[in-house]
Design a protein around this motif. Structure first.
Motif, mmCIF file in Angstrom:
data_model
loop_
_atom_site.group_PDB
_atom_site.id
_atom_site.type_symbol
_atom_site.label_atom_id
_atom_site.label_comp_id
_atom_site.label_asym_id
_atom_site.label_seq_id
_atom_site.Cartn_x
_atom_site.Cartn_y
_atom_site.Cartn_z
ATOM 1 N N MET A 180 0.836 -1.195 0.000
ATOM 2 C CA MET A 180 0.000 0.000 0.000
ATOM 3 C C MET A 180 0.877 1.252 0.000
ATOM 4 N N GLU A 181 0.296 2.339 -0.454
ATOM 5 C CA GLU A 181 0.929 3.658 -0.344
ATOM 6 C C GLU A 181 0.111 4.511 0.612
ATOM 7 N N GLU A 182 0.833 5.317 1.395
ATOM 8 C CA GLU A 182 0.171 6.205 2.360
ATOM 9 C C GLU A 182 0.472 7.651 1.998
ATOM 10 N N LYS A 183 -0.588 8.403 1.781
ATOM 11 C CA LYS A 183 -0.444 9.822 1.435
ATOM 12 C C LYS A 183 -1.455 10.624 2.243
ATOM 13 N N SER A 184 -0.935 11.573 3.009
ATOM 14 C CA SER A 184 -1.783 12.423 3.856
ATOM 15 C C SER A 184 -2.692 11.584 4.745
ATOM 16 N N GLY A 185 -2.138 10.497 5.263
ATOM 17 C CA GLY A 185 -2.902 9.650 6.163
ATOM 18 C C GLY A 185 -3.848 8.679 5.499
ATOM 19 N N ILE A 193 1.395 -0.697 -8.138
ATOM 20 C CA ILE A 193 2.231 -0.725 -6.943
ATOM 21 C C ILE A 193 2.364 -2.146 -6.420
ATOM 22 N N SER A 194 1.250 -2.875 -6.392
ATOM 23 C CA SER A 194 1.252 -4.231 -5.857
ATOM 24 C C SER A 194 2.143 -5.153 -6.679
ATOM 25 N N LYS A 195 2.025 -5.082 -8.000
ATOM 26 C CA LYS A 195 2.813 -5.953 -8.861
ATOM 27 C C LYS A 195 4.306 -5.664 -8.731
ATOM 28 N N LYS A 196 4.667 -4.388 -8.704
ATOM 29 C CA LYS A 196 6.074 -4.041 -8.528
ATOM 30 C C LYS A 196 6.595 -4.529 -7.179
ATOM 31 N N TYR A 226 7.064 -3.147 6.842
ATOM 32 C CA TYR A 226 5.963 -3.896 7.451
ATOM 33 C C TYR A 226 5.189 -3.047 8.448
ATOM 34 N N ARG A 227 3.840 -3.154 8.404
ATOM 35 C CA ARG A 227 2.972 -2.453 9.348
ATOM 36 C C ARG A 227 2.167 -3.481 10.156
ATOM 37 N N GLU A 228 2.595 -3.691 11.379
ATOM 38 C CA GLU A 228 1.932 -4.680 12.219
ATOM 39 C C GLU A 228 0.493 -4.302 12.515
ATOM 40 N N ASP A 229 0.220 -2.988 12.655
ATOM 41 C CA ASP A 229 -1.129 -2.548 13.011
ATOM 42 C C ASP A 229 -2.145 -2.803 11.909
ATOM 43 N N LEU A 230 -1.684 -2.982 10.681
ATOM 44 C CA LEU A 230 -2.588 -3.229 9.562
ATOM 45 C C LEU A 230 -2.628 -4.704 9.169
ATOM 46 N N SER A 231 -1.748 -5.494 9.746
ATOM 47 C CA SER A 231 -1.603 -6.890 9.354
ATOM 48 C C SER A 231 -2.450 -7.803 10.239
ATOM 49 N N SER A 232 -2.562 -9.045 9.795
ATOM 50 C CA SER A 232 -3.295 -10.057 10.558
ATOM 51 C C SER A 232 -2.586 -11.389 10.405
ATOM 52 N N SER A 233 -3.160 -12.445 10.965
ATOM 53 C CA SER A 233 -2.541 -13.762 10.881
ATOM 54 C C SER A 233 -2.558 -14.317 9.458
ATOM 55 N N VAL A 237 0.946 -6.662 5.693
ATOM 56 C CA VAL A 237 0.793 -5.409 4.958
ATOM 57 C C VAL A 237 2.090 -4.623 5.020
ATOM 58 N N PHE A 238 2.545 -4.175 3.854
ATOM 59 C CA PHE A 238 3.735 -3.336 3.735
ATOM 60 C C PHE A 238 3.311 -2.002 3.144
ATOM 61 N N VAL A 239 3.784 -0.909 3.766
ATOM 62 C CA VAL A 239 3.316 0.428 3.398
ATOM 63 C C VAL A 239 4.504 1.300 3.022
ATOM 64 N N ARG A 240 4.291 2.119 1.989
ATOM 65 C CA ARG A 240 5.292 3.089 1.566
ATOM 66 C C ARG A 240 4.703 4.499 1.649
ATOM 67 N N PRO A 241 5.300 5.371 2.438
ATOM 68 C CA PRO A 241 4.810 6.758 2.501
ATOM 69 C C PRO A 241 5.202 7.514 1.231
ATOM 70 N N THR A 242 4.359 8.432 0.800
ATOM 71 C CA THR A 242 4.654 9.244 -0.381
ATOM 72 C C THR A 242 4.533 10.726 -0.043
#
Length: 242
Positions: A180-185, A193-196, A226-233, A237-242
């Motif tokens: 995922m990408e994170e922009k302005s929250g 993005i996912s495929k890359k 890695y973002r533990e708060d967004l992930s589950s068992s 979830v991996f996040v990139r800020p922009t």
């Protein structure tokens, strides 16, 4: 551990060809059906115009006649995810890792190693053909299961189209990687993005010989972490800020 990858419609045949593989009985049954379809019938199956379907008809005939060339699957497939993998200059350690762990879901050959030679063709799991009274997803389900049966960790880098080949019980064992990408929250997921991200992470896993979820969680590339708060068992979830 096994890592399940999707195939791709984009193909690169500007490669050194290899001998075509001997088809399994399951693949041969599919070939027997596909080569009998007219371009008009293929047009209905593929939802493509007749000119495009003539090419596909010719490909099936070449495979049937033993005239088709073959190429390593992950080099022949040239979608965005594959182009973002490290596919040249691999160390032997990286090759060994990928040979043991990375498998591509195909509608014609089944679940295969990234290095297996295959011939150009078009057949995804949404093509409405029936083999021995079954859809392609049903037809390949047992073979797919057998490939991953002994693995405690199965990573899912595929879309729902491919994942549906596995039974619901099997899917519960699989762990999805989401980028995922994170922009302005705001968090966003989109296909490019996912495929890359999937391509980059697979190569990084091979470089670092990742064998566990804990080792996977610390990987970082192209700004993703890695973002533990967004992930589950069942999802990392991996996040990139922009």
């Amino acid at each position: 551990m096994k890592i399940i990858l999707p195939n791709a419609k984009e193909l690169n045949t500007y490669l050194e060809a290899q001998p075509a593989p001997v088809l399994s009985q399951q693949s041969q049954a599919i070939l027997d059906l596909m080569q009998e379809l007219s371009p008009e019938e293929l047009s209905h199956c593929y939802k493509l115009n007749l000119d495009r379907c003539q090419l596909e008809a010719d490909r099936w005939q070449r495979i049937s006649q033993g005239d088709a060339k073959a190429y390593p699957a992950w080099l022949l497939y040239d979608g965005l995810m594959f182009r973002y993998m490290k596919r040249q200059g691999l160390t032997q350690t990286e090759r060994n890792y990928l040979a043991k762990t990375a498998f591509i879901a195909t509608g014609f050959y089944g679940l295969i190693s990234v290095f297996d030679p295959i011939s150009p063709h078009r057949l995804d799991f949404q093509v409405p053909v029936r083999i021995e009274g079954q859809s392609l997803k049903q037809y390949w389900r047992q073979q797919f299961y057998q490939v991953v049966a002994d693995d405690e960790l199965v990573l899912d880098l595929v879309s729902s189209e491919f994942k549906a080949v596995f039974s619901p019980q099997q899917q519960k064992r699989m762990i999805k990687l989401t980028f995922m990408e994170e922009k302005s929250g705001q968090l966003k997921v989109h296909s490019t993005i996912s495929k890359k991200g999937r391509g980059r992470f697979l190569s990084l896993m091979a470089e670092q010989q990742v064998q566990s979820l804990e080792a996977l969680k610390v990987l970082q590339t192209d700004g993703f972490s890695y973002r533990e708060d967004l992930s589950s068992s069942h999802e990392l979830v991996f996040v990139r800020p922009t």
